[in-house]
Write a protein that holds these residues in place. Sequence first.
Motif, mmCIF file in Angstrom:
data_model
loop_
_atom_site.group_PDB
_atom_site.id
_atom_site.type_symbol
_atom_site.label_atom_id
_atom_site.label_comp_id
_atom_site.label_asym_id
_atom_site.label_seq_id
_atom_site.Cartn_x
_atom_site.Cartn_y
_atom_site.Cartn_z
ATOM 1 N N ASN A 46 3.259 15.409 1.414
ATOM 2 C CA ASN A 46 3.689 15.008 0.082
ATOM 3 C C ASN A 46 3.830 13.492 0.048
ATOM 4 N N LYS A 47 3.528 12.909 -1.098
ATOM 5 C CA LYS A 47 3.652 11.453 -1.213
ATOM 6 C C LYS A 47 5.108 11.039 -1.043
ATOM 7 N N PRO A 48 5.371 10.039 -0.212
ATOM 8 C CA PRO A 48 6.765 9.595 -0.043
ATOM 9 C C PRO A 48 7.277 8.884 -1.289
ATOM 10 N N SER A 49 8.548 9.075 -1.572
ATOM 11 C CA SER A 49 9.202 8.366 -2.674
ATOM 12 C C SER A 49 10.058 7.251 -2.094
ATOM 13 N N ALA A 50 10.626 6.457 -2.954
ATOM 14 C CA ALA A 50 11.469 5.339 -2.500
ATOM 15 C C ALA A 50 12.722 5.839 -1.786
ATOM 16 N N GLN A 51 13.095 7.098 -2.052
ATOM 17 C CA GLN A 51 14.318 7.640 -1.448
ATOM 18 C C GLN A 51 14.073 8.290 -0.085
ATOM 19 N N ASP A 52 12.834 8.552 0.248
ATOM 20 C CA ASP A 52 12.533 9.259 1.493
ATOM 21 C C ASP A 52 12.726 8.350 2.708
ATOM 22 N N LEU A 53 13.413 8.912 3.713
ATOM 23 C CA LEU A 53 13.642 8.181 4.959
ATOM 24 C C LEU A 53 12.757 8.675 6.096
ATOM 25 N N PHE A 54 12.375 9.940 6.039
ATOM 26 C CA PHE A 54 11.709 10.552 7.180
ATOM 27 C C PHE A 54 10.331 11.098 6.819
ATOM 28 N N HIS A 76 13.620 5.158 11.189
ATOM 29 C CA HIS A 76 13.424 5.105 9.727
ATOM 30 C C HIS A 76 12.189 4.277 9.385
ATOM 31 N N THR A 77 11.129 4.506 10.138
ATOM 32 C CA THR A 77 9.914 3.704 10.000
ATOM 33 C C THR A 77 9.258 3.851 8.634
ATOM 34 N N LEU A 78 9.463 4.976 7.972
ATOM 35 C CA LEU A 78 8.813 5.212 6.688
ATOM 36 C C LEU A 78 9.175 4.138 5.671
ATOM 37 N N PHE A 81 6.931 1.210 6.106
ATOM 38 C CA PHE A 81 5.497 1.471 6.096
ATOM 39 C C PHE A 81 4.840 0.668 4.987
ATOM 40 N N PRO A 82 3.839 -0.148 5.314
ATOM 41 C CA PRO A 82 3.282 -1.089 4.332
ATOM 42 C C PRO A 82 2.704 -0.458 3.074
ATOM 43 N N PHE A 83 2.233 0.800 3.162
ATOM 44 C CA PHE A 83 1.522 1.385 2.037
ATOM 45 C C PHE A 83 2.342 2.392 1.242
ATOM 46 N N SER A 84 3.612 2.570 1.578
ATOM 47 C CA SER A 84 4.430 3.580 0.899
ATOM 48 C C SER A 84 4.507 3.331 -0.601
ATOM 49 N N THR A 85 4.744 2.094 -1.000
ATOM 50 C CA THR A 85 4.860 1.768 -2.422
ATOM 51 C C THR A 85 3.532 1.918 -3.135
ATOM 52 N N VAL A 86 2.467 1.463 -2.497
ATOM 53 C CA VAL A 86 1.138 1.517 -3.102
ATOM 54 C C VAL A 86 0.729 2.953 -3.410
ATOM 55 N N LEU A 87 1.118 3.882 -2.536
ATOM 56 C CA LEU A 87 0.715 5.276 -2.714
ATOM 57 C C LEU A 87 1.250 5.866 -4.010
ATOM 58 N N GLY A 88 2.322 5.308 -4.516
ATOM 59 C CA GLY A 88 2.881 5.799 -5.764
ATOM 60 C C GLY A 88 2.220 5.214 -6.990
ATOM 61 N N GLU A 89 1.336 4.244 -6.791
ATOM 62 C CA GLU A 89 0.749 3.528 -7.918
ATOM 63 C C GLU A 89 -0.746 3.730 -8.077
ATOM 64 N N THR A 90 -1.423 4.228 -7.053
ATOM 65 C CA THR A 90 -2.873 4.331 -7.105
ATOM 66 C C THR A 90 -3.366 5.526 -6.290
ATOM 67 N N VAL A 91 -4.565 6.001 -6.643
ATOM 68 C CA VAL A 91 -5.195 7.038 -5.834
ATOM 69 C C VAL A 91 -6.339 6.426 -5.013
ATOM 70 N N ALA A 92 -6.418 5.108 -5.018
ATOM 71 C CA ALA A 92 -7.441 4.429 -4.216
ATOM 72 C C ALA A 92 -7.124 4.597 -2.735
ATOM 73 N N PRO A 93 -8.130 4.866 -1.902
ATOM 74 C CA PRO A 93 -7.894 5.001 -0.456
ATOM 75 C C PRO A 93 -7.309 3.715 0.125
ATOM 76 N N GLN A 94 -6.437 3.879 1.116
ATOM 77 C CA GLN A 94 -5.854 2.751 1.834
ATOM 78 C C GLN A 94 -6.236 2.898 3.305
#
Length: 241
Positions: A46-54, A76-78, A81-94
């Motif tokens: 599932n796509k991580p949200s801003a609240q997810d820690l794990f 709490h590496t999530l 993670f550099p792409f966590s925010t981007v995943l919520g904004e685009t469906v473009a591959p990272q």
Amino acid sequence: MSYMTTSERQSLLSAELASARTRALFVQALHRIADAFGFAHYTLMNKPSAQDLFLKPLVIETSLTGTYLREFDRAHTLRAFPFSTVLGETVAPQKWNLSDPPTSEMFRCELRSLMLQHKMPVSVILPVNGADGKRLVFWFAGDRAPLSQSEMNELAVMVLHAFDAYSAVKRNEDSTYHALSARELEVVRWTAQGKTSVEIGQILALSDHTVNAYMTNAIKKLDCVNRTQLVAKAIRLKLIS
């Protein structure tokens, strides 16, 4: 599959995904996709949200080891993670390659070391939007050369087929869940905890004959042959925990 042409590989993988009507077959198809593109690991999550820690609670299916997931979550590496925010904004591959210094510096030292330790310097993440608005993420990782644009395009097509296959499997599992009555689920849950029919009857204020009838119905509905297989399948389908 490396000896195959692109069209042959696409045809074979697409056909396998189309016939993956169970979760086990779907996971097998994910493994073949990863292998076909030279990746050691796959993850559907599932796509991580801003609240997810794990990471672990987000994972649906993965070939990553329990050790990797524990070490990833321990710090709490999530959140870093550099792409966590981007995943919520685009469906473009990272994608990233830790052998590329500018990209490598985007990752916190602990995460970079963890991925290198597990031989995952190259990764690609492909977000997919579901019809219900829920966003899932396919993640492939391993030790291979960075993907070419043609490989990326091909993998993106395969992921769309994989998403369709997963959706079909999930619908089948949901219909199976609703096929079991509340009483049948209760009986299966207590059976999974090691209770006998007599003990379950005492807990639920039922006769052991009635408990066995519920058990027999559940076994038939989940296409099992005995209680042991029923409990194992119910756990695999996440009908009980």
